[in-house]
Design an enzyme around this catalytic site. Structure first.
Site, PDB file in Angstrom:
ATOM      1  N   ASP A 349       7.651  76.221  45.989  1.00 30.06           N
ATOM      2  CA  ASP A 349       8.213  74.812  46.007  1.00 30.06           C
ATOM      3  C   ASP A 349       9.801  75.100  46.822  1.00 30.06           C
ATOM      4  OD1 ASP A 349       6.301  73.559  44.802  1.00 30.06           O
ATOM      5  OD2 ASP A 349       6.984  74.234  42.871  1.00 30.06           O
ATOM      6  N   GLY A 350      10.289  76.113  46.399  1.00 31.51           N
ATOM      7  CA  GLY A 350      11.688  76.403  47.230  1.00 31.51           C
ATOM      8  C   GLY A 350      11.552  76.243  48.707  1.00 31.51           C
ATOM      9  N   ASN A 432      14.563  67.190  45.513  1.00 30.01           N
ATOM     10  CA  ASN A 432      14.495  67.325  44.050  1.00 30.01           C
ATOM     11  C   ASN A 432      15.816  66.479  43.199  1.00 30.01           C
ATOM     12  OD1 ASN A 432      12.289  68.761  43.500  1.00 30.01           O
ATOM     13  ND2 ASN A 432      13.185  70.816  42.976  1.00 30.01           N
ATOM     14  N   ASP A 462      26.679  69.295  29.110  1.00 26.16           N
ATOM     15  CA  ASP A 462      27.000  70.302  30.040  1.00 26.16           C
ATOM     16  C   ASP A 462      26.833  69.631  31.594  1.00 26.16           C
ATOM     17  OD1 ASP A 462      26.879  72.347  28.443  1.00 26.16           O
ATOM     18  OD2 ASP A 462      25.186  73.207  28.860  1.00 26.16           O
TER      19      ASP A 462
END
Ligand SMILES: NC(=O)c1ccc[n+]([C@@H]2O[C@H](COP(=O)([O-])OP(=O)(O)OC[C@H]3O[C@@H](n4cnc5c(N)ncnc54)[C@H](O)[C@@H]3O)[C@@H](O)[C@H]2O)c1
Ligand SMILES: Nc1ncnc2c1ncn2[C@@H]1O[C@H](COP(=O)(O)OP(=O)(O)OP(=O)(O)O)[C@@H](O)[C@H]1O
Length: 589
Positions: A349-350, A432, A462
């Site tokens: 996917d990267g 993404n 966060d």
């Protein structure tokens, strides 16, 4: 003895109301009256005519000049002295009944005629309004086409650019694309005249550019690009009903004219001639497959290949690969979309994210071969690459339009003086997500969020993820967001470890603009990551502006959009995997 007129009991006719024309009686449209009272009745109509004409001074409406009224009949009857002739009386009474019936019929016809006239008038008004609105639409369309010839900058324009336009007069679709070198010229002249988005209409390149976004200076046809069409259909069938309108109004009823979930099919008009192969670096298996694929594409299919410079360098040791082209400069990378027909990715996917990030504007169709561990967006098996590419080059190909987010940082926009432009950072198009997080800081991050100018919430935790539907199965999923089919239009708003019991993830519509701002009084700084990369710092007062980008990634499907998505969810993420319960044991009652 006075005779009571049967007309006195008439419910339908009001007193003095004209009921019939004497001409109609004479012309025979009333029943024929026989007997000794024929003369009397005819004289009655004559008298009525004279009386009415005297009363109205000859001004009568709707042609009802010769009228007979209930009152005039009654008056006449009252004036008439009845003698002994009982038979005549009966005859006269019958004749009057016949007249009464005829008068009623004529009155009813008049009412019907008036209703009909009103209906025609209404229809005429509706038709006139429709014609006016069509004319207005035509003018808007012409203005938009004019704008496309000198397009707005998609990165500065607030309006998202459309990839397609409404149907033209003859029911054909006229696609509209712009920016970064793609302009629809002679929209109808080159068109294949079939339904869908046609690349022949879209593809024109230009030679000069300035910075990131080029302006049209000289227009040239792109000879080397393969042309294709995108058509709307469902379950493999082309839909002739596709309309640009989402809602239609017919007879006051609201109905959805099209659904966003239609499967899109790519149909090549001419075979692809150039492909760009993007391979995961430092992977011997990917490099070996890349070399094999280049040979096969050149020798079997006559297709030219582009590579990224590092990969080209790696394989140049073999003379055979001298023919491979490469995009060396930033300018060449920006123009890649005008040169390649297909992008092939070899990795996980990267690598798909990396490939998408190379295209700052339109993206050619992407075919992803799985060479990683998860492969959520890589549906094709690398060991079957010949078969897959053969089918894809031949077409038709099912496509998933994976939307991207257009993200930009504004540096302290509140402090900018009136008339000055805020300092803007480079634009990032993410496939993404964009994540705003505390980074290395150990402090709680504090982010104020606005949607189309409306305050949404203050994130304390966060951080926050703004994700596309494609990214819903990545970081957003890990932070508790829902999984969303990639064709669902929306922006996911998912908090990361919020310090609150009630902060649930949201999904916002795709047309909104989201602003995430670090308050001036914030204790710490925040960081922004684009698809997990290109980290940038946000100081107090800085804001991130995010909206749906105009240029999606057209990803080729192995089967079709929904089948591929559900298979990835089940097989890639092992979603809801549980051993089946045995049938033995107690039976509940
Ligand atoms: N806590 C987390 O889950 C977490 C944290 C940081 C980044 N990420 C994700 O990693 C992405 C970057 O990927 P990378 O390969 O460059 O980094 P990477 O090498 O760290 O891999 C991240 C993992 O996420 C998977 N992934 C990426 N996109 C996906 C998608 N759309 N659907 C399902 N899985 C997906 C990859 O297959 C890979 O296994 C970021 O965009 C972000 O979504 C996830
Ligand atoms: N052509 C490229 N150039 C530079 N970096 C790349 C390229 N292709 C992929 N990468 C980077 O390499 C990293 C790993 O790639 P990828 O996710 O495709 O492989 P993987 O981790 O083995 O697969 P998976 O995520 O399925 O386990 C990613 O961070 C990606 O950004």
């Amino acid at each position: 003895m006075n005779l009571t007129s049967p007309l006195a009991q008439d419910e339908g006719a009001s007193e003095g109301e004209p009921l019939a024309s004497a001409d109609a009686l004479q012309s025979g449209s009333l029943p024929k009256i026989v007997g000794p009272h024929r003369k009397t009745i005819c004289s009655l109509f004559s008298k009525s005519k004279t009386t009415r004409m005297e009363q109205d001074g000859g001004k009568h409406q709707n042609g009802w000049i010769h009228s007979c009224s209930q009152r005039s009949v009654e008056e006449h009857l009252q004036e008439t002295t009845i003698g002994d002739g009982g038979t005549h009386l009966v005859e006269f009474s019958n004749a009057m009944r016949a007249v009464e019936k005829a008068l009623r019929q004529v009155a009813a016809s008049k009412g019907r005629a008036q209703d009909e006239a009103a209906e025609w008038k209404r229809k005429y008004e509706m038709e006139r309004l429709r014609a006016a609105s069509l004319e207005q639409e035509q003018q808007v369309l012409e203005q938009e086409l004019e704008q496309c010839r000198s397009p707005p900058d998609p990165w500065t324009s607030d309006e998202p650019l459309e990839l397609e336009k409404a149907d033209t007069e003859n029911g054909e679709r006229s696609p509209v694309g712009s920016a970064n070198g793609w302009f629809p010229l002679h929209v109808n002249s080159d068109c294949c005249k079939r339904e869908g988005i046609c690349s022949q209409q879209l593809l024109r390149s230009h030679s000069s550019s300035s910075g990131n976004i080029s302006l049209l200076s000289e227009v040239q046809p792109v000879a080397e690009k393969a042309s294709f069409r995108l058509v709307w259909g469902c379950a493999g069938k082309v839909s002739p009903r596709h309309k640009h309108d989402v809602v239609s109004f017919e007879c006051g009823n609201i109905s959805t004219a099209s659904r966003s979930s239609k499967q899109i099919t790519l149909v090549w008009d001419s075979p692809p001639q150039t492909v760009l192969i993007i391979s995961k670096p430092n992977s011997p298996t990917c490099t070996a497959l890349c070399k094999e694929m280049i040979r096969w594409l050149r020798e079997e299919k006559g297709v030219g290949v582009y590579l990224e410079p590092p990969m080209k360098k790696e394989i140049l040791a073999e003379d055979y690969f001298n023919c491979v082209k490469s995009c060396e400069t930033e300018e060449e990378v920006l123009q890649l979309h005008t040169k390649v027909d297909l992008v092939i990715t070899l990795g996980g996917d990267g690598t798909v994210l990396w490939a998408a990030s190379m295209f700052k504007g339109p993206v050619p169709p992407v075919v992803s071969f799985s060479m990683g561990s998860l492969g959520f967006m890589t549906p094709f098996q690398s060991d079957r690459y010949k078969e897959c590419l053969q089918t894809l080059i031949k077409g038709p190909v099912y496509i998933t339009l994976r939307h991207r987010l257009h993200c930009q940082i504004l540096r302290n926009p509140d402090k900018v003086k009136e008339g000055e432009d805020p300092c803007e950072s480079e634009v990032h198009l993410v496939l993404n997500e964009v994540a705003i997080h505390r980074g290395m800081s150990s402090n709680l991050s504090n982010l104020e969020c606005y949607c189309d100018g409306n305050f949404v919430t203050s994130v304390q935790g966060d951080g926050l993820i703004l994700s596309t539907p494609s990214g819903s199965t990545a970081y957003s999923l890990a932070a508790g967001g829902s999984m969303v089919h990639p064709q669902v239009p929306g922006i996911l708003f998912t908090p990361i470890c919020p310090h609150s019991l009630s902060f649930r993830p949201l999904i916002l519509p795709e047309y909104v603009t989201i602003r995430v701002q670090v308050p001036h009084e914030s204790r710490g700084q925040a960081w922004v990551s684009f698809d997990g990369k290109d980290r940038e710092q946000l100081s107090g007062g800085d804001a991130l502006i995010c909206r749906m980008a105009a240029w999606p990634v057209p990803a080729a499907c192995e089967q079709e959009s929904t089948t591929d998505f559900l298979r990835s969810v089940r097989e890639g993420l092992h979603w809801n995997l549980r051993k089946r319960q045995l049938s033995d044991g107690p039976i509940s009652t």
